[in-house]
Design a protein around this motif. Structure first.
Motif, short mmCIF file in Angstrom:
data_model
loop_
_atom_site.label_atom_id
_atom_site.label_comp_id
_atom_site.label_asym_id
_atom_site.label_seq_id
_atom_site.Cartn_x
_atom_site.Cartn_y
_atom_site.Cartn_z
N ALA A 102 0.84 -1.21 0.00
CA ALA A 102 0.00 0.00 0.00
C ALA A 102 0.88 1.25 0.00
N ARG A 103 1.97 1.22 0.78
CA ARG A 103 2.86 2.39 0.81
C ARG A 103 3.57 2.56 -0.53
N PHE A 104 3.90 1.44 -1.18
CA PHE A 104 4.55 1.51 -2.50
C PHE A 104 3.62 2.23 -3.49
N VAL A 195 17.97 20.15 5.85
CA VAL A 195 16.60 19.72 6.05
C VAL A 195 16.36 18.51 5.16
N ARG A 196 15.65 17.50 5.67
CA ARG A 196 15.37 16.31 4.86
C ARG A 196 14.16 16.51 3.96
N ALA A 197 13.10 17.13 4.50
CA ALA A 197 11.85 17.20 3.75
C ALA A 197 11.07 18.42 4.17
N ALA A 205 7.11 9.96 0.94
CA ALA A 205 7.28 8.92 -0.08
C ALA A 205 8.62 8.22 0.15
N LYS A 206 8.66 6.91 -0.10
CA LYS A 206 9.92 6.19 0.06
C LYS A 206 10.64 6.27 -1.27
N THR A 207 11.42 7.33 -1.41
CA THR A 207 12.08 7.60 -2.69
C THR A 207 13.55 7.95 -2.44
N ASN A 210 15.17 11.42 -1.19
CA ASN A 210 15.18 11.83 0.22
C ASN A 210 16.50 11.43 0.86
N TYR A 211 17.02 10.29 0.46
CA TYR A 211 18.29 9.82 1.02
C TYR A 211 19.44 10.62 0.44
N ALA A 212 19.39 10.87 -0.87
CA ALA A 212 20.46 11.67 -1.51
C ALA A 212 20.56 13.02 -0.81
N GLU A 241 11.59 15.21 13.73
CA GLU A 241 10.85 14.43 12.74
C GLU A 241 11.27 12.97 12.73
N GLU A 242 12.46 12.66 12.22
CA GLU A 242 12.90 11.26 12.26
C GLU A 242 14.41 11.18 12.25
N MET A 243 14.92 9.93 12.29
CA MET A 243 16.36 9.72 12.38
C MET A 243 16.82 8.94 11.15
N GLY A 244 17.68 9.49 10.33
CA GLY A 244 18.18 8.76 9.17
C GLY A 244 17.04 8.09 8.44
N GLY A 245 17.08 6.78 8.35
CA GLY A 245 15.99 6.03 7.71
C GLY A 245 15.07 5.36 8.70
N MET A 246 14.90 5.95 9.87
CA MET A 246 14.05 5.33 10.89
C MET A 246 13.18 6.37 11.57
N LEU A 269 7.28 13.30 7.21
CA LEU A 269 8.04 12.13 7.63
C LEU A 269 7.44 10.87 7.04
N LEU A 270 8.28 9.85 7.03
CA LEU A 270 7.90 8.60 6.40
C LEU A 270 7.02 7.78 7.36
N PRO A 271 5.85 7.38 6.92
CA PRO A 271 4.99 6.59 7.80
C PRO A 271 5.47 5.15 7.91
N GLY A 272 6.30 4.89 8.89
CA GLY A 272 6.93 3.58 9.05
C GLY A 272 5.93 2.52 9.50
N ILE A 273 6.15 1.31 9.01
CA ILE A 273 5.28 0.19 9.40
C ILE A 273 5.70 -0.32 10.78
N THR A 274 6.97 -0.19 11.12
CA THR A 274 7.40 -0.54 12.47
C THR A 274 6.76 0.43 13.46
N ARG A 275 6.84 1.71 13.16
CA ARG A 275 6.21 2.74 13.98
C ARG A 275 4.72 2.43 14.19
N GLY A 315 12.48 0.88 12.76
CA GLY A 315 12.35 0.68 11.32
C GLY A 315 12.63 -0.79 11.02
N THR A 316 12.27 -1.23 9.83
CA THR A 316 12.41 -2.63 9.47
C THR A 316 13.85 -3.13 9.60
N ALA A 317 14.80 -2.36 9.06
CA ALA A 317 16.17 -2.84 8.96
C ALA A 317 16.76 -3.08 10.34
#
Ligand SMILES: *Cc1c(COP(=O)(O)O)cnc(C)c1O
Length: 370
Positions: A102-104, A195-197, A205-207, A210-212, A241-246, A269-275, A315-317
């Motif tokens: 769904a997030r994809f 600033v990240r976002a 969005a998981k794109t 955002n990491y670049a 907001e958030e930390m790196g990718g988490m 911020l990214l709506p994490g599934i772990t969150r 986060g998942t990782a």
């Protein structure tokens, strides 16, 4: 397509150069994170005139793209991250794959890309994991990290309109602990200059972009002897907001009065599934959970007064990672005694227990594959 969605199917093209059992066993001993990949991958093509087509499970290997390919210039790209786990019974399961699907789709909409039906997303995962199941280690600290992605493949460097050709790919990487050293607390650096976002941007969005955009902040964190960067909101540069990718989570109080608070989803911020899972699991364990705003001054003052007892990233990782210390250009502070706290460890055990089948799965999060 007359409003009908034709069924998306995948041909099987099995690898003739599979890694031998001995070599694989050696590779699985200490896989690191995201360094090694299984024998196969899944590929599926989109074109505006044909829709999704040419699905296949095929040998893992390099892509051939024209240097003018859209994704290489304009970063029209999205990805996902989820894991398959080998449970004690021997079965291999995925955790909430429909939530990733769904997030994809939501990420695709934001990035002007075609939506992949959720069933096709999950079917691709089932195919690859079933085919490469021997790569899912029985070590309870290991899992198979799955990386679905979609890239814009139209050649040509004009930007009048987004691409019309895309490729979905799914690869799998046997992985150990994300942070070496296990549940060691991490030290975080609060970014002030980067600033990240921003509102209206792509933060939810998981794109890859955002990491670049975040790597310079991560380098700043490393230069200050920190493990990870923490992002503040773009407007007031005040709200965490958030930390790196988490995502982040704060524990207020302790013992029977402990409760957890995570920054609310503001669109940046990214709506994490772990969150999301922890917002359910906390209350299951008698730990109230809520979403709120947390300012940088509030975090510092809460730690000084003892009101904030723990903080962790999720986060998942890396599952749940305690935060021991915060650094900022105006100084820093320690969280609690700097060691992993009881609420952090309790939630971590609970979540891993469900994922590895050691605990019941009351919310139907486990998706059995083999
Ligand atoms: C993927 C991701 C997360 C965590 O999401 P999960 O679904 O819990 O893995 C958090 N923040 C960012 C920026 C991410 O890319």
């Amino acid at each position: 397509m007359n409003g009908l969605t034709p069924e998306i199917t995948f041909d099987l093209q099995l690898s003739e150069h599979r890694v031998s059992d001995d070599v694989r066993a050696k590779m699985l001993e200490s896989p690191g994170f995201g360094q090694i990949f299984t024998d196969h991958m899944v590929s599926l093509i989109w074109s505006d005139d044909q829709g999704w087509h040419d699905g296949k499970l095929m040998p893992y290997g390099p892509l051939s793209l024209a240097p003018s390919t859209a994704v290489l210039h304009y970063a029209q790209e999205i990805f996902e991250g989820l894991k398959a786990y080998r449970q004690e019974s021997g079965s291999v399961v995925a955790f909430r794959p429909y939530s990733n699907a769904a997030r994809f789709r939501r990420s695709a909409v934001r990035m002007a890309m075609p939506e992949l039906p959720e069933d096709a997303f999950v079917h691709a995962i089932e195919l690859l994991v079933a085919q490469d199941k021997d790569w899912v280690s029985a070590n309870p600290n290991h899992s198979l990290y799955l990386r679905p992605m979609m890239i814009a493949t139209t050649p040509g460097i004009g930007v009048r309109r987004p691409a019309s050709d895309f490729r979905f790919l799914l690869i799998a990487s046997p992985s150990g602990m994300f942070f070496t050293g296990g549940v060691q607390p991490v030290k975080v650096w609060i970014a002030d200059d980067y600033v990240r976002a921003a509102p209206g941007g792509t933060g939810a969005a998981k794109t890859g972009g955002n990491y670049a955009a975040g790597f310079a902040g991560q380098l700043e964190a490393l230069a200050h002897d920190c493990d990870q960067v923490v992002w503040l909101d773009a407007i007031e540069r005040r709200w965490v907001e958030e930390m790196g990718g988490m995502n982040l989570c704060f524990v207020f109080g302790s013992g029977p009065s402990a409760r957890i608070v995570t920054p609310a989803l503001t669109g940046t911020l990214l709506p994490g599934i772990t969150r999301d899972s922890l917002l359910t699991l906390g209350p299951d364990l008698g730990i109230p959970a809520s979403e709120d705003r947390i300012s940088i001054e509030g975090w510092r003052a809460g730690c000084a007064s003892g009101e904030i007892t723990e903080a962790f990233a999720c986060g998942t990782a890396a599952v749940i990672t305690p935060i021991g210390e915060v650094r900022h250009k105006n100084g820093g502070w320690t969280i609690g005694d700097g060691k992993p706290g009881p609420v952090t460890l309790r939630l971590r055990e609970e979540l891993l227990g469900i994922q590895f089948g050691r605990l019941p799965d009351p919310h139907g999060w486990i998706h059995k594959i083999v």
